[in-house]
Each structure stands twice: as structure tokens, then as C-alpha cells.
Scaffold this motif. Structure first.
Motif, PDB file in Angstrom:
ATOM      1  N   LEU A 276      40.093  40.546  31.880  1.00  0.00           N
ATOM      2  CA  LEU A 276      40.235  39.556  32.947  1.00  0.00           C
ATOM      3  C   LEU A 276      40.932  40.160  34.168  1.00  0.00           C
ATOM      4  N   LEU A 277      41.966  40.965  33.944  1.00  0.00           N
ATOM      5  CA  LEU A 277      42.675  41.595  35.063  1.00  0.00           C
ATOM      6  C   LEU A 277      41.760  42.564  35.814  1.00  0.00           C
ATOM      7  N   ALA A 278      40.983  43.339  35.047  1.00  0.00           N
ATOM      8  CA  ALA A 278      40.081  44.316  35.672  1.00  0.00           C
ATOM      9  C   ALA A 278      39.011  43.620  36.512  1.00  0.00           C
ATOM     10  N   VAL A 279      38.448  42.532  35.975  1.00  0.00           N
ATOM     11  CA  VAL A 279      37.384  41.827  36.693  1.00  0.00           C
ATOM     12  C   VAL A 279      37.949  41.065  37.883  1.00  0.00           C
ATOM     13  N   GLU A 280      39.164  40.517  37.762  1.00  0.00           N
ATOM     14  CA  GLU A 280      39.792  39.850  38.902  1.00  0.00           C
ATOM     15  C   GLU A 280      40.005  40.831  40.054  1.00  0.00           C
ATOM     16  N   ALA A 281      40.501  42.027  39.740  1.00  0.00           N
ATOM     17  CA  ALA A 281      40.703  43.044  40.790  1.00  0.00           C
ATOM     18  C   ALA A 281      39.379  43.403  41.449  1.00  0.00           C
ATOM     19  N   MET A 282      38.326  43.507  40.658  1.00  0.00           N
ATOM     20  CA  MET A 282      37.017  43.812  41.206  1.00  0.00           C
ATOM     21  C   MET A 282      36.516  42.682  42.112  1.00  0.00           C
TER      22      MET A 282
ATOM     23  N   ALA B 299      35.748  35.536  38.518  1.00  0.00           N
ATOM     24  CA  ALA B 299      36.074  36.556  37.517  1.00  0.00           C
ATOM     25  C   ALA B 299      36.249  35.928  36.140  1.00  0.00           C
ATOM     26  N   GLU B 300      36.917  34.788  36.108  1.00  0.00           N
ATOM     27  CA  GLU B 300      37.128  34.093  34.827  1.00  0.00           C
ATOM     28  C   GLU B 300      35.800  33.653  34.225  1.00  0.00           C
ATOM     29  N   VAL B 301      34.905  33.149  35.056  1.00  0.00           N
ATOM     30  CA  VAL B 301      33.588  32.720  34.581  1.00  0.00           C
ATOM     31  C   VAL B 301      32.828  33.905  33.993  1.00  0.00           C
ATOM     32  N   LEU B 302      32.909  35.056  34.667  1.00  0.00           N
ATOM     33  CA  LEU B 302      32.187  36.242  34.195  1.00  0.00           C
ATOM     34  C   LEU B 302      32.702  36.698  32.840  1.00  0.00           C
TER      35      LEU B 302
END
Length: 383
Positions: free
Chosen positions: A370-376, A238-241
Motif C-alpha cells: 500500500l505504501l509503495a502504490v500510494e507513493a507511485m 492506490a487503496e483500490v488498486l
């Protein structure tokens, strides 16, 4: 060549707009003062609106010839009677809209119409939408509003009810590839792959066909599913994205910011030694704020494109699981996709697609990216 040539795979729309142009000349037919151009990203909403503006102001016959001075000026964005507007940040304020309405009320300087081409009209605030509604309800006799938005539902019902609707579709991949081959001289195999990967988005297809960095970013996104082997890996992916979206946005905005800042400093009277006159700090601060707002919008747009690429991966997996006889978007990853399809179920793939769409909705609601993509990413891991 005509102004309609860039509308790829939009034959019904071209016919509709040509009929309206003929009506504007004869005084009969389907010409009206407000139009709403809708369609998915990459379908060519703004391209269609600009072509229509050129045809309305064309000096030759048939209207929209593409080679007269008026057509050339409209297509280049320099025509005095075409006011092109696009929100520079996340939204378009009521102050900006009122100023736009005032400018739109002026008479044409030379052409038959004063045309306002409003891109991303769905990004107006509620107050701005009300100001826009008043202008559309009581327009000057020679002013034409061309609003562009992804869907009619993105606009106030009172606004869309006063507009003639123009609905564009996603162009077929074959039509997009043909454009890349004929106009850009791109190798047919590369053009077909880029058109398929862009899913009908002409501008994106061109970037993928000509820019190795764009292709590499897309490959990185499509490699994300194979990296989701644990919680730590999911958070790292997620962080990379998100960082990739930041880098993409930075590359897009830095060049624009530099040119805008230089032009503003020059216009405000910058000295040969780089000193600015007194009283100009406010104008420079306002420009800086607009640029920061635009950077946020571009970052979100870049992240949304990455999510759509990711969705195309799981769309292909679902296609294989259901045995559908349709072309894969990511055909070059055939073995990997077949392996993923065999290892899961259609139900799990649908849950992953829902997680991606939910992430897009959260980003649209200004949730921390970042929070949204981590959850995904965690939802993709568990399915």
C-alpha cells in the motif's frame, strides 16, 4: 499435432530444441545436461521446457510427436521420469533444494532421461543456489536439468555458465490472437483485443478473452489516471488498486488451498467425523504456512500485472506524443489517450513510467504494497 504446437511465435527456439533432441538420440550434436529457459512473462518458458522434456522422452518418431503415451504423460504432468518443481512461496529454500537434488540423482524408471523441470528458478535463496550449483556441476549421467527464469542475470553466474541458454521472445499479438481463435473458438475481434492488451502473455490473453471479471479489473486499473485529481483521490486510487490485487489473489489461492488441505487431511488419515490422528498437527501447520507464503507471492504477482497494465496506458500516451507509427496497446481508449497526450509532455510521461517501474522494484524488495502504490500514485498525479 506435436509437443511444440503451444510454443507460439518461438520458431528459432523450436528449431534449437529439436536439434538437441536429435542429438540426444544419435549421441551427437548439442545435447547437454543443464538448460536455462529465459524470456519475459507470458513468453512460454515453462511451456518450452515441458515440450522439450516430452520430446526427450518421446517413444515415437519424430521425437515430440504429441500423441504417444510418454508425450501425453509429460504434458499432463504425470510422467514418472519428469520431476516438475515450482516454489510455492516467495522463495525456494536450501532444504527443499537438497531434497530435490537427492531425488534428481535417481535413475529413470522407464525413459532415457530423468528430467527436472524447475520453474521460477530465480526464486532460490543464495544457499539453495549453491546446492543447485553442485548438482549441475556433477550431474548423474542420465539427469537433465531444465531451469526457467525471466533473465540469465537472475541466476548465479556460476549456474548460468554451466547451462545451455534458450531465449524466448514476447509472441506477436497476431500469433496469440490466432491461437485464441483456432483453439478456443474465441471471436476474432475479442481475440485480437485480448492479445493486444495482454502484450504477448498467452495465459493472460485467454483470461481476458474469456473472463469478464479479469476484463473489469483491467478496466479499473486503466481508469486510475483519470481519478488522480488530488492527493486524497490519489491515495484512494492506490487503496483500490491494492484491494483489487488482494481480491484477485484470494480468488486464485482459495480453490488451490481447499483442494490441497482436503488431500492432505485424507492422506494423513482423517476420520469419517473429520477428526485427525495424533501427531498430524505439525504437517497441517507446515501446509498452512506454505499456503500463506504462496498467497503473498500471488498477491504481489497480481499487483505487478496491474502495474504493467498501467504502464501500457502511459506507453500509449508517449507513443502519441512522439508521433510513433506503432499500434496502441489500449486502442479502445483512443480519445482518452489522445487527450492525455495533448495535455502533457513526453518528459512528464517518462517520469510517470519511471514511477511505475520504481514501484515494481519496491514491491520486489518487500516494501509494504500500500505504501509503495500510494507513493507511485502521488508521483503519477504530479508527473
Amino acid at each position: 499435432m506435436s509437443v511444440w504446437d503451444d510454443l507460439v511465435g518461438q520458431e528459432p527456439v523450436v528449431a534449437q530444441l529439436r536439434t538437441a533432441v536429435e542429438g540426444s538420440v544419435s549421441g551427437q550434436g548439442s545435447m547437454t545436461h543443464a538448460w536455462l529457459f529465459t524470456g519475459p512473462p507470458g513468453s512460454g518458458r515453462s511451456t518450452a521446457a515441458r515440450a522439450f522434456a516430452a520430446a526427450l522422452l518421446c517413444q515415437d518418431s519424430p521425437r515430440g510427436c504429441g500423441h504417444c503415451p510418454s508425450c501425453h504423460q509429460v504434458l499432463q504432468g504425470t510422467h514418472a521420469d519428469v520431476l516438475a518443481v515450482r516454489p510455492s512461496g516467495l522463495s525456494y529454500s536450501v532444504k527443499e533444494t537438497r531434497a530435490l537434488v537427492l531425488r534428481a540423482a535417481s535413475s529413470p524408471s522407464g525413459g532415457r532421461w530423468q528430467v527436472v523441470l524447475f520453474e521460477d528458478a530465480d526464486r532460490v535463496t543464495e544457499q539453495a543456489a549453491n546446492a543447485l550449483l553442485k548438482a549441475i556441476e556433477e550431474p548423474p549421467p542420465r539427469t537433465v536439468w531444465l531451469l526457467c527464469a525471466p533473465s540469465p542475470d537472475d541466476m548465479l553466474v556460476t549456474i548460468r555458465s554451466r547451462c545451455r541458454l534458450v531465449t524466448l521472445r514476447t509472441p506477436p499479438a497476431g500469433a496469440v490472437a490466432d491461437v485464441l481463435i483456432r483453439r478456443e473458438g474465441i471471436d476474432p475481434e475479442v481475440a485480437v483485443g485480448a492479445a493486444r492488451a495482454a502484450q504477448g502473455h498467452i495465459g493472460r490473453a485467454k483470461r481476458l478473452a474469456t473472463d469478464e471479471e479479469s476484463r473489469q479489473r483491467r478496466r479499473d486499473v486503466l481508469g486510475m489516471p483519470s481519478r488522480l485529481t488530488g492527493v486524497g483521490q490519489a491515495v484512494g486510487a492506490a487503496e483500490v488498486l491494492v484491494k483489487a490485487a488482494d481480491a484477485d489473489a484470494k480468488a486464485t489461492t482459495e480453490e488451490l488451498n481447499e483442494a490441497e488441505t482436503s488431500a492432505m487431511r485424507q492422506a494423513l488419515g482423517e476420520s469419517a467425523k473429520g477428526r485427525m490422528p495424533r501427531g498430524t498437527a505439525g504437517a497441517m501447520k507446515e501446509l498452512e504456512d506454505r499456503q500463506k507464503s504462496r498467497a503473498t507471492r500471488v498477491k504481489r504477482d497480481s499487483l505487478d500485472r496491474a502495474l504493467l497494465d498501467l504502464a501500457s496506458y502511459y506507453r500509449d500516451v508517449l507513443t502519441l506524443q512522439l508521433g510513433s507509427d506503432v499500434e496502441l496497446v489500449n486502442a479502445d481508449r483512443g480519445p482518452e489517450l489522445r487527450s492525455a497526450a495533448a495535455a502533457g509532455t513526453p518528459e512528464a510521461t517518462l517520469r510517470r513510467l519511471e514511477a511505475i517501474m520504481q514501484c515494481r522494484e519496491r514491491l520486489g524488495a518487500a516494501v509494504n504494497p500500500l505504501l509503495a502504490v500510494e507513493a507511485m500514485a502521488l508521483a503519477l498525479r504530479t508527473g
